[in-house]
Scaffold this motif. Structure first.
Motif, PDB file in Angstrom:
ATOM      1  N   ALA A   1     -55.207 -19.565  12.584  1.00  0.00           N
ATOM      2  CA  ALA A   1     -55.215 -20.828  11.843  1.00  0.00           C
ATOM      3  C   ALA A   1     -56.362 -21.727  12.310  1.00  0.00           C
ATOM      4  CB  ALA A   1     -53.880 -21.538  12.035  1.00  0.00           C
ATOM      5  N   ASP A   2     -56.541 -22.834  11.599  1.00  0.00           N
ATOM      6  CA  ASP A   2     -57.588 -23.798  11.956  1.00  0.00           C
ATOM      7  C   ASP A   2     -56.966 -25.001  12.649  1.00  0.00           C
ATOM      8  OD1 ASP A   2     -59.614 -22.259  10.768  1.00  0.00           O
ATOM      9  OD2 ASP A   2     -59.023 -23.012   8.789  1.00  0.00           O
ATOM     10  N   VAL A   3     -57.743 -25.562  13.553  1.00  0.00           N
ATOM     11  CA  VAL A   3     -57.300 -26.755  14.271  1.00  0.00           C
ATOM     12  C   VAL A   3     -57.970 -27.970  13.644  1.00  0.00           C
ATOM     13  CG1 VAL A   3     -57.456 -27.975  16.480  1.00  0.00           C
ATOM     14  CG2 VAL A   3     -56.941 -25.520  16.436  1.00  0.00           C
ATOM     15  N   TYR A   4     -57.178 -28.969  13.289  1.00  0.00           N
ATOM     16  CA  TYR A   4     -57.741 -30.253  12.876  1.00  0.00           C
ATOM     17  C   TYR A   4     -57.482 -31.232  14.016  1.00  0.00           C
ATOM     18  CZ  TYR A   4     -58.984 -34.319  10.122  1.00  0.00           C
ATOM     19  OH  TYR A   4     -59.605 -35.464   9.665  1.00  0.00           O
ATOM     20  N   TRP A   5     -58.567 -31.644  14.671  1.00  0.00           N
ATOM     21  CA  TRP A   5     -58.419 -32.524  15.834  1.00  0.00           C
ATOM     22  C   TRP A   5     -58.063 -33.938  15.408  1.00  0.00           C
ATOM     23  CZ3 TRP A   5     -58.025 -30.172  20.292  1.00  0.00           C
ATOM     24  CH2 TRP A   5     -58.765 -29.006  20.565  1.00  0.00           C
ATOM     25  N   LEU A   6     -57.101 -34.513  16.098  1.00  0.00           N
ATOM     26  CA  LEU A   6     -56.764 -35.926  15.892  1.00  0.00           C
ATOM     27  C   LEU A   6     -57.314 -36.704  17.082  1.00  0.00           C
ATOM     28  CD1 LEU A   6     -52.982 -35.533  14.934  1.00  0.00           C
ATOM     29  CD2 LEU A   6     -54.962 -35.575  13.402  1.00  0.00           C
ATOM     30  N   PRO A   7     -58.384 -37.469  16.862  1.00  0.00           N
ATOM     31  CA  PRO A   7     -58.978 -38.187  18.002  1.00  0.00           C
ATOM     32  C   PRO A   7     -57.986 -39.186  18.586  1.00  0.00           C
ATOM     33  CG  PRO A   7     -60.247 -38.516  15.976  1.00  0.00           C
ATOM     34  CD  PRO A   7     -59.005 -37.809  15.586  1.00  0.00           C
TER      35      PRO A   7
ATOM     36  N   PRO B   1     -52.250 -40.659  18.133  1.00  0.00           N
ATOM     37  CA  PRO B   1     -53.079 -40.376  16.956  1.00  0.00           C
ATOM     38  C   PRO B   1     -52.911 -41.432  15.874  1.00  0.00           C
ATOM     39  CG  PRO B   1     -51.209 -38.845  17.093  1.00  0.00           C
ATOM     40  CD  PRO B   1     -51.183 -39.678  18.336  1.00  0.00           C
ATOM     41  N   ASN B   2     -54.002 -41.708  15.164  1.00  0.00           N
ATOM     42  CA  ASN B   2     -53.960 -42.627  14.031  1.00  0.00           C
ATOM     43  C   ASN B   2     -53.596 -41.821  12.782  1.00  0.00           C
ATOM     44  OD1 ASN B   2     -54.357 -44.407  12.006  1.00  0.00           O
ATOM     45  ND2 ASN B   2     -56.514 -44.852  12.474  1.00  0.00           N
ATOM     46  N   LEU B   3     -52.332 -41.900  12.391  1.00  0.00           N
ATOM     47  CA  LEU B   3     -51.847 -41.049  11.292  1.00  0.00           C
ATOM     48  C   LEU B   3     -52.486 -41.444   9.968  1.00  0.00           C
ATOM     49  CD1 LEU B   3     -48.093 -40.929  12.361  1.00  0.00           C
ATOM     50  CD2 LEU B   3     -49.873 -39.229  12.809  1.00  0.00           C
ATOM     51  N   GLU B   4     -52.797 -42.733   9.832  1.00  0.00           N
ATOM     52  CA  GLU B   4     -53.405 -43.192   8.564  1.00  0.00           C
ATOM     53  C   GLU B   4     -54.793 -42.587   8.349  1.00  0.00           C
ATOM     54  OE1 GLU B   4     -51.994 -46.571  10.189  1.00  0.00           O
ATOM     55  OE2 GLU B   4     -50.309 -45.383   9.447  1.00  0.00           O
ATOM     56  N   ALA B   5     -55.434 -42.187   9.451  1.00  0.00           N
ATOM     57  CA  ALA B   5     -56.804 -41.670   9.319  1.00  0.00           C
ATOM     58  C   ALA B   5     -56.829 -40.185   8.920  1.00  0.00           C
ATOM     59  CB  ALA B   5     -57.546 -41.855  10.645  1.00  0.00           C
ATOM     60  N   ILE B   6     -55.667 -39.564   8.829  1.00  0.00           N
ATOM     61  CA  ILE B   6     -55.653 -38.132   8.462  1.00  0.00           C
ATOM     62  C   ILE B   6     -55.821 -38.032   6.941  1.00  0.00           C
ATOM     63  CG2 ILE B   6     -54.288 -36.000   8.474  1.00  0.00           C
ATOM     64  CD1 ILE B   6     -52.779 -37.151  10.921  1.00  0.00           C
TER      65      ILE B   6
ATOM     66  N   ILE C   1     -55.714 -32.843   4.152  1.00  0.00           N
ATOM     67  CA  ILE C   1     -55.415 -32.188   5.443  1.00  0.00           C
ATOM     68  C   ILE C   1     -53.916 -32.285   5.722  1.00  0.00           C
ATOM     69  CG2 ILE C   1     -55.788 -32.309   7.949  1.00  0.00           C
ATOM     70  CD1 ILE C   1     -58.241 -31.260   6.518  1.00  0.00           C
ATOM     71  N   ALA C   2     -53.356 -33.466   5.504  1.00  0.00           N
ATOM     72  CA  ALA C   2     -51.908 -33.646   5.730  1.00  0.00           C
ATOM     73  C   ALA C   2     -51.114 -32.698   4.836  1.00  0.00           C
ATOM     74  CB  ALA C   2     -51.518 -35.090   5.471  1.00  0.00           C
TER      75      ALA C   2
ATOM     76  N   TYR D   1     -42.426 -42.550  18.003  1.00  0.00           N
ATOM     77  CA  TYR D   1     -41.778 -41.314  17.556  1.00  0.00           C
ATOM     78  C   TYR D   1     -41.260 -41.463  16.115  1.00  0.00           C
ATOM     79  CZ  TYR D   1     -41.864 -39.132  22.208  1.00  0.00           C
ATOM     80  OH  TYR D   1     -42.254 -38.549  23.387  1.00  0.00           O
ATOM     81  N   ALA D   2     -40.729 -42.645  15.797  1.00  0.00           N
ATOM     82  CA  ALA D   2     -40.190 -42.855  14.443  1.00  0.00           C
ATOM     83  C   ALA D   2     -41.323 -42.728  13.406  1.00  0.00           C
ATOM     84  CB  ALA D   2     -39.532 -44.225  14.349  1.00  0.00           C
ATOM     85  N   ARG D   3     -42.501 -43.289  13.727  1.00  0.00           N
ATOM     86  CA  ARG D   3     -43.651 -43.188  12.810  1.00  0.00           C
ATOM     87  C   ARG D   3     -44.042 -41.717  12.614  1.00  0.00           C
ATOM     88  NH1 ARG D   3     -45.597 -48.013  14.816  1.00  0.00           N
ATOM     89  NH2 ARG D   3     -46.481 -47.040  16.650  1.00  0.00           N
ATOM     90  N   LEU D   4     -44.039 -40.971  13.710  1.00  0.00           N
ATOM     91  CA  LEU D   4     -44.429 -39.554  13.639  1.00  0.00           C
ATOM     92  C   LEU D   4     -43.416 -38.754  12.814  1.00  0.00           C
ATOM     93  CD1 LEU D   4     -45.543 -39.438  17.346  1.00  0.00           C
ATOM     94  CD2 LEU D   4     -47.001 -38.643  15.460  1.00  0.00           C
ATOM     95  N   VAL D   5     -42.136 -39.044  13.025  1.00  0.00           N
ATOM     96  CA  VAL D   5     -41.094 -38.341  12.258  1.00  0.00           C
ATOM     97  C   VAL D   5     -41.266 -38.645  10.764  1.00  0.00           C
ATOM     98  CG1 VAL D   5     -38.600 -38.314  11.773  1.00  0.00           C
ATOM     99  CG2 VAL D   5     -39.413 -38.167  14.143  1.00  0.00           C
ATOM    100  N   ASN D   6     -41.492 -39.913  10.426  1.00  0.00           N
ATOM    101  CA  ASN D   6     -41.685 -40.291   9.011  1.00  0.00           C
ATOM    102  C   ASN D   6     -42.855 -39.551   8.392  1.00  0.00           C
ATOM    103  OD1 ASN D   6     -39.665 -41.961   8.371  1.00  0.00           O
ATOM    104  ND2 ASN D   6     -40.723 -43.833   9.052  1.00  0.00           N
ATOM    105  N   PHE D   7     -43.968 -39.560   9.138  1.00  0.00           N
ATOM    106  CA  PHE D   7     -45.179 -38.909   8.633  1.00  0.00           C
ATOM    107  C   PHE D   7     -44.904 -37.416   8.374  1.00  0.00           C
ATOM    108  CE2 PHE D   7     -48.972 -36.360   9.622  1.00  0.00           C
ATOM    109  CZ  PHE D   7     -49.895 -36.881   8.714  1.00  0.00           C
TER     110      PHE D   7
END
Ligand SMILES: Cc1ncc(COP(=O)(O)O)c(C=O)c1O
Length: 394
Positions: free
Chosen positions: A139-145, A154-159, A163-164, A188-194
């Protein structure tokens, strides 16, 4: 001999295996190298854990295969730990799966979910097995700066949305290796939502959850309500109970993900023998919180000792509230050069930041898993070395 598989081209030799070999050669030549590079606890596990291993190993019936899902008593003890520690209820039959260390689970989860062309979202910087597992799967890796300003989150809005849409796994790890960063329940709640919105498996690698300082108490992603619908968490005995070499951990959470992980694992490994699981049960059920606090106090003292020396060795770092590491930014120059020079000229092994992703180039990682007397010698040596070289390590 035939050619090695094509996939190796994308899988460089594990940096710590390479550096370990180099250090071994130096030691063999009589050079007194001090290793501050590896995150291996130097202190022993609780005595009751060793006694449980020994008692169980003396039992003649305990030496066979113990089953692909380990023994029920172990899974139940993990569930009890999650209830006690996080208030999270786990079904020991469907929501707990023993691992041969969490590293094994990380790579096998990648093999279970990722095909050629799929995308894994991996923080840059992060534990190398997240990206290596993805590459092993083709697979490919998409780096999250991530960076200091963002608390290494990670800035989820910048993905980008395409890609998402394509991504299948998102890796997270707090308290973090290598940065020492921590995350709160709202993170964690933001990550779960995303992940729920984008149909992504959230993989929370959490081996340092009980290695924390200054009274800080780290959370589990599974404390977020309904996190189990999209998340798994890896817990490890390596750091919590100083059992790195025992290779014991567990994956918990989403039952479908654990079923897939088991499908890979049961074709690849056959688990531990019973004595390891019995010792694991003792670690989980019988380790007093005072044992963990005292052990963490030792790391905290070392952390403060190292922090005090950083200005004299050309490094800057934020004081970590958890994990086993100090993430030092090299003031002038490059982490890899710094590590090379420190090893060759001061006989001190550090971990180069670039090993954790392209964003780590300017950093070095210092481990707290080093006996006090050796740490003192190492810090003095680094100070003398840095003063003498007055180097620009760029
Ligand atoms: C973030 C992280 N995940 C996983 C592991 C692997 O731990 P284990 O010994 O459970 O395989 C480590 C080990 O250093 C780690 O730092």
């Amino acid at each position: 001999m035939p050619q090695s598989a094509e996939r190796l081209a994308k899988l460089p030799p594990y940096i710590f295996a390479v550096q370990g070999q180099r250090i071994q050669e130096m030691l063999t030549r009589g050079q007194d190298v001090i290793s501050l590079d590896i995150g291996s606890p130097d202190l022993p596990p609780p005595p009751a854990v060793i006694e449980a291993l020994s008692a169980s190993a003396h039992h003649p019936n305990n030496h066979g295969y113990a089953g692909y899902r380990g023994i029920p008593a172990f899974r139940q003890a993990v569930a009890r730990y999650y209830q006690r520690r996080f208030g999270v209820t786990l079904d020991p039959e469907r929501e707990v799966l023993p691992l041969i260390g969490s590293k094994e689970g990380i790579v096998n989860l990648c093999l279970g979910y990722l095909d050629r062309g799929d995308i894994a979202l991996v923080p840059d910087v992060g534990y190398p097995s997240y990206s290596m597992g993805a590459r092993l799967a083709g697979a490919d890796v998409y780096w999250l700066p991530v960076n200091e300003k963002m608390g290494f989150r990670p800035n989820l809005e910048a993905i980008p949305s395409e890609i998402a849409n394509q991504a299948k796994i998102l890796w997270i790890n707090y308290p973090n290796n290598p940065t020492g960063a921590t995350a709160e329940l709202e993170d964690y709640a933001r990550l779960v939502n995303f992940c729920r919105e984008n149909d992504i498996l959230l993989a929370s690698d959490n081996p340092y959850v009980d290695v924390t300082y200054d009274g800080y108490c780290a959370a589990s992603v599974l404390q977020v309500s309904d996190a189990k619908s999209c998340a798994v968490e890896f817990m490890s005995f390596s750091k919590t109970y100083n059992m790195g070499g025992w290779r014991l951990g567990a994956a918990v959470g989403n039952p479908e993900a654990l079923k897939i992980l088991l499908q890979i694992k049961s074709n690849v490994d056959s688990g531990h023998f019973k004595a390891i699981y019995d010792a694991g049960v003792t670690a989980l059920d019988n380790t007093p919180s005072s044992w963990i606090e005292e052990r963490n106090h030792v790391y905290q003292r070392r952390r403060d000792q190292i922090m005090a020396v950083l200005p004299f060795i050309g490094l800057q770092a934020k004081k970590p509230k958890g994990s086993l590491y100090i993430w030092g930014r090299v003031e002038s120059g490059n982490g890899t050069k710094y590590v090379d020079k420190a090893l060759n000229e001061a006989l001190i092994a550090l971990a180069p930041g670039a090993a954790y992703g392209p964003g780590g180039e300017q950093y070095v990682r210092i481990s707290l898993g080093i006996p006090d007397d050796r740490l003192e010698v190492a810090l003095q040596r680094l100070k003398d070395w840095y003063a003498k070289t007055s180097l620009s390590v760029s």
